[in-house]
Scaffold this active site. Structure first.
Site, PDB file in Angstrom:
ATOM      1  N   ASP A  58       0.876  -1.170   0.000  1.00  0.00           N
ATOM      2  CA  ASP A  58       0.000   0.000   0.000  1.00  0.00           C
ATOM      3  C   ASP A  58       0.910   1.216   0.000  1.00  0.00           C
ATOM      4  O   ASP A  58       1.629   1.471   0.974  1.00  0.00           O
ATOM      5  CB  ASP A  58      -0.879  -0.025   1.251  1.00  0.00           C
ATOM      6  CG  ASP A  58      -1.750   1.220   1.395  1.00  0.00           C
ATOM      7  OD1 ASP A  58      -1.594   2.164   0.595  1.00  0.00           O
ATOM      8  OD2 ASP A  58      -2.580   1.252   2.323  1.00  0.00           O
ATOM      9  N   TYR A 151      -7.178  14.644  -9.133  1.00  0.00           N
ATOM     10  CA  TYR A 151      -6.316  13.818  -9.972  1.00  0.00           C
ATOM     11  C   TYR A 151      -5.395  14.694 -10.818  1.00  0.00           C
ATOM     12  O   TYR A 151      -4.173  14.498 -10.835  1.00  0.00           O
ATOM     13  CB  TYR A 151      -7.165  12.917 -10.872  1.00  0.00           C
ATOM     14  CG  TYR A 151      -6.361  12.051 -11.814  1.00  0.00           C
ATOM     15  CD1 TYR A 151      -5.781  10.876 -11.371  1.00  0.00           C
ATOM     16  CD2 TYR A 151      -6.182  12.412 -13.143  1.00  0.00           C
ATOM     17  CE1 TYR A 151      -5.035  10.078 -12.223  1.00  0.00           C
ATOM     18  CE2 TYR A 151      -5.444  11.621 -14.009  1.00  0.00           C
ATOM     19  CZ  TYR A 151      -4.883  10.454 -13.542  1.00  0.00           C
ATOM     20  OH  TYR A 151      -4.142   9.664 -14.392  1.00  0.00           O
TER      21      TYR A 151
END
Length: 249
Positions: A58, A151
């Site tokens: 992760d 983003y």
């Protein structure tokens, strides 16, 4: 010029799409690659399919990133290439309506993780006499957009990170570049590929009149990782079929 024999590499988010294509391309050129993603089953499967080590990671977990680098250097005796590919799109919408928890997650995965991984990896690359870091940016970080908020912001930051790190690490022969893909046909872009109205509009804005493929982004990554790109650093290589330069006519 493109030989990577004996090189050790990390590719984050390398179990599907662009990340997997990059891992496969590096392996084809002789590199050894640690496969990684946040999904343990996917990581194990792709690791077995490609015959390379795999490690669940992760990228928002600093300890997991440290383990990824330590595992790679232990497995390969060093590190020559790092590809920071893991990323998410987050929720679409305007900044006025943004979900700040989603915003924080997008920035953590897309940008902060790349800072942390490079801080861990680049000293090892320098210790080997130099090498290459490739950061995944995006065409969306180069243009305005009313719906792609966090983003696009994160990807613009990635391109600047590449420039800053290139200056910081260039004296130690570590090259740092970004790649900005345009619209690429992947599993994640499936809904858009099936949207006829979107595709008609978007392909009219792309001189090559087609989406790109993950393998075409992988080719750019091989170039940046290999001796062919040895005098290239601090750049944001746009691989978009010409979308950025067209006026849509």
């Amino acid at each position: 010029m493109f030989d990577l024999s004996g090189k050790g590499a990390i590719v984050t988010g390398s179990t599907r799409g662009i990340g997997r294509a990059i891992a496969e391309a590096l392996i084809t050129q002789g590199a050894r690659v640690v496969i990684s993603s946040e999904n343990a089953d996917d990581t194990a499967r792709v690791s077995a399919e490609l015959g390379m080590p795999g490690l669940t990671c992760d990228v928002t977990d600093a300890a997991a990133l440290e383990a990824l680098v330590e595992t790679t250097t232990g497995e390969f005796g060093g590190l020559d290439i790092v590809v920071c590919n893991a990323g998410i799109t987050g929720k679409p919408g305007t900044f006025a309506d943004i979900d700040m928890a989603d915003y924080a997650r997008v920035l953590a995965i897309n940008l902060t993780s790349q800072v942390e991984l490079c801080n861990l990896a680049l000293p090892h690359i320098a210790a080997r006499g130099g090498g290459s870091a490739i950061l995944m940016s995006s065409l969306s970080g180069l243009r305005g957009n009313g719906r792609i908020n966090a983003y696009a912001l994160s990807k613009a930051g990635v391109a600047q990170l590449a420039r800053n790190l290139a200056i910081e690490w260039g004296p130690r022969n570590v090259r740092v570049n970004a790649i900005s893909p345009g619209f690429i046909a992947t599993e994640l872009s499936g809904p858009l590929l099936a949207d006829e109205a979107f595709m008609t509009r978007r392909m009219a804005m792309t001189p090559l009149r087609r989406p790109g493929t993950p393998e075409e982004i992988a080719g750019a990554a091989v170039f940046l990782a290999s001796p062919a790109g040895a005098f290239m650093t601090g750049q944001n290589l746009v691989v978009d079929g010409g979308t950025l330069i067209t006026d849509g006519s």
